[in-house]
Design a protein around this motif. Structure first.
Motif, short mmCIF file in Angstrom:
data_model
loop_
_atom_site.label_atom_id
_atom_site.label_comp_id
_atom_site.label_asym_id
_atom_site.label_seq_id
_atom_site.Cartn_x
_atom_site.Cartn_y
_atom_site.Cartn_z
N ILE A 194 0.84 -1.21 0.00
CA ILE A 194 0.00 0.00 0.00
C ILE A 194 0.87 1.25 0.00
O ILE A 194 0.64 2.20 -0.77
CB ILE A 194 -0.93 0.00 1.22
CG1 ILE A 194 -1.92 -1.16 1.15
CG2 ILE A 194 -1.70 1.33 1.32
CD1 ILE A 194 -2.77 -1.32 2.40
N ASN A 208 2.62 1.97 -3.36
CA ASN A 208 1.71 2.58 -4.34
C ASN A 208 1.44 4.05 -4.02
O ASN A 208 1.27 4.88 -4.91
CB ASN A 208 0.40 1.81 -4.38
CG ASN A 208 0.55 0.43 -4.96
OD1 ASN A 208 1.44 0.17 -5.76
ND2 ASN A 208 -0.31 -0.49 -4.54
N PHE A 209 1.43 4.38 -2.74
CA PHE A 209 1.12 5.74 -2.32
C PHE A 209 2.33 6.67 -2.41
O PHE A 209 2.22 7.81 -2.87
CB PHE A 209 0.59 5.72 -0.88
CG PHE A 209 0.20 7.07 -0.36
CD1 PHE A 209 -0.97 7.69 -0.78
CD2 PHE A 209 1.00 7.74 0.56
CE1 PHE A 209 -1.33 8.94 -0.31
CE2 PHE A 209 0.64 8.99 1.05
CZ PHE A 209 -0.53 9.60 0.61
N THR A 243 -11.79 6.74 9.57
CA THR A 243 -11.78 6.24 8.19
C THR A 243 -12.84 5.18 7.98
O THR A 243 -13.44 5.10 6.90
CB THR A 243 -10.40 5.66 7.83
OG1 THR A 243 -10.01 4.67 8.81
CG2 THR A 243 -9.35 6.76 7.79
N ARG A 265 -14.29 -0.11 -5.25
CA ARG A 265 -13.32 0.84 -5.80
C ARG A 265 -13.74 1.31 -7.19
O ARG A 265 -13.64 2.48 -7.54
CB ARG A 265 -11.94 0.20 -5.89
CG ARG A 265 -11.21 0.06 -4.56
CD ARG A 265 -9.94 -0.75 -4.76
NE ARG A 265 -9.22 -0.98 -3.54
CZ ARG A 265 -8.25 -0.20 -3.07
NH1 ARG A 265 -7.90 0.87 -3.76
NH2 ARG A 265 -7.63 -0.49 -1.96
N VAL A 313 -13.57 7.63 -4.69
CA VAL A 313 -13.19 8.13 -3.36
C VAL A 313 -12.85 6.99 -2.42
O VAL A 313 -12.07 7.14 -1.47
CB VAL A 313 -14.33 8.99 -2.77
CG1 VAL A 313 -13.97 9.51 -1.38
CG2 VAL A 313 -14.65 10.15 -3.70
N GLY A 363 -11.17 4.13 -2.81
CA GLY A 363 -9.82 3.57 -2.86
C GLY A 363 -8.88 4.15 -1.82
O GLY A 363 -8.30 3.41 -1.00
N PRO A 364 -8.66 5.48 -1.80
CA PRO A 364 -7.76 6.08 -0.81
C PRO A 364 -8.21 5.85 0.63
O PRO A 364 -7.37 5.63 1.52
CB PRO A 364 -7.79 7.58 -1.15
CG PRO A 364 -8.18 7.63 -2.59
CD PRO A 364 -9.12 6.48 -2.79
N ILE A 365 -9.52 5.88 0.87
CA ILE A 365 -10.02 5.65 2.23
C ILE A 365 -9.71 4.22 2.67
O ILE A 365 -9.27 3.98 3.81
CB ILE A 365 -11.54 5.91 2.32
CG1 ILE A 365 -11.87 7.34 1.94
CG2 ILE A 365 -12.04 5.62 3.73
CD1 ILE A 365 -13.36 7.64 1.92
N ASP A 419 -7.24 2.36 1.62
CA ASP A 419 -5.80 2.24 1.85
C ASP A 419 -5.39 2.79 3.21
O ASP A 419 -4.62 2.16 3.95
CB ASP A 419 -5.03 2.96 0.73
CG ASP A 419 -5.12 2.25 -0.60
OD1 ASP A 419 -5.45 1.04 -0.59
OD2 ASP A 419 -4.87 2.87 -1.64
N VAL A 420 -5.91 3.97 3.56
CA VAL A 420 -5.58 4.57 4.86
C VAL A 420 -6.11 3.70 5.98
O VAL A 420 -5.40 3.41 6.97
CB VAL A 420 -6.15 5.99 4.97
CG1 VAL A 420 -5.94 6.56 6.38
CG2 VAL A 420 -5.51 6.91 3.94
#
Length: 318
Positions: free
Chosen positions: A34, A37-38, A80, A180, A185, A187-189, A191-192
């Protein structure tokens, strides 16, 4: 280890270590994936950064600091998670929650057991709470109920939003991937949320395994020794970089057999031995769990049935 040896069960050492290493490998591998990718940096750097950051916290941090950081991570998980549920439940179909597949339910039990394994942290918890029975019981009950509620909410969101395949279809659906693709929106949530959840689990398992190794190596307790932490942090880091796929398979195997044996059958059998087999050789202590032999029998029998069912199913497919 000390409890197992006292009750004449001396062969759980390697099972315990195997499960913990498999879990830690999975945590490091997934978090590095993760973060890579970030951040756009190599996997070995993100894996090393993750291990040093949270492993160093466990080694150098006091109980108060570790508790504060872990509390902050949990707060981040709640925020999250709430955002994820709110965004993902925008198109929730309540009628979808009424559909059932009872034949598939037993296969979820090993995953449920793996999801709720925190038994490795209980000795550390008891030490930190100075053996206060009321506080230990409250921590265990609340520490089980809160994740249970979150799991049920998340499952409701997933089952109420994913597209149900046609009857007779053999297609395998990845619900997160479907979410996803339906909303950018999410996807990022996810991941976090995933990194925060992995971090809290990683901290717990590092503390549990290092405490276990301290006991196994008969090192002085009460102060951090570097050797248990090196043995805890280094192998998962190296193995996750070499070939994480092998250990994801090992993790699946460990969840089915290792967890239910090590955290299901053995603790109940050890408790049975302590309570009923040698009453004259042990010091009487208050019973944490009510029910006596009936409760212990249900734990041993329930875990044994699941293990036997999985064995029959696996050999049947083989």
């Amino acid at each position: 280890v000390s409890m197992a040896r006292r009750t004449s069960r001396k062969h759980l050492d390697w099972s315990y270590i195997f499960i913990h290493y498999a879990l830690l490998v999975a945590y490091v591998a997934r978090s590095s994936d993760i973060l890579t990718n970030f951040l756009g940096i190599p996997t070995w750097e993100t894996a090393t950064l993750f291990s040093l950051l949270f492993g160093g916290l466990c080694y150098f941090g006091s109980q108060r600091i570790i508790g504060a950081v872990n509390g902050g991570l949990v707060l981040g998980i709640i925020v999250t998670f709430t955002a994820l549920v709110v965004v993902a439940s925008g198109d929730l179909h309540w009628d979808a929650l009424l559909r059932t597949n009872l034949e598939a339910a037993p296969r979820s039990i090993p995953i449920i057991a793996l999801s709720f394994v925190y038994h490795n942290v209980v000795p550390v918890l008891c030490t930190n709470l100075e053996g206060n029975l009321s506080k230990v019981r409250t921590a265990i009950v609340l520490g089980t109920v809160i994740p249970l509620v979150l799991f049920l909410i998340w499952n409701a969101v997933i089952l109420g939003t994913i597209t149900t395949p046609e009857i007779g279809s053999t297609a395998i659906i990845d619900p997160l991937q479907q979410l996803r693709s339906s909303n950018g929106v999410i996807g990022p949530i996810v991941d976090v949320f995933s990194v925060l959840a992995i971090a809290t689990s990683y901290i717990g398992f590092v503390l549990g395994l290092s405490d276990f190794l301290t006991d196994l190596l008969k090192l002085p307790s009460g102060r951090n020794m570097p050797l248990p932490y090196v043995l805890t942090l280094l192998p998962p880091l190296v193995l996750s970089l070499l070939d994480p796929e092998i250990f994801f398979k090992a993790l699946d195997f460990a969840g089915t057999y290792g967890v239910l044996v090590l955290f299901g059958v053995l603790p109940a059998a050890m408790s049975w031995s302590d309570r009923y087999s040698k009453p004259s050789e042990i010091t009487k202590v208050p019973l944490l769990v009510p029910g006596g032999k009936l409760t212990l029998s249900l734990v041993i029998g329930g875990a044994g049935i699941v293990i036997l069912t999985e064995l029959i199913e696996n050999f049947g497919h083989a």
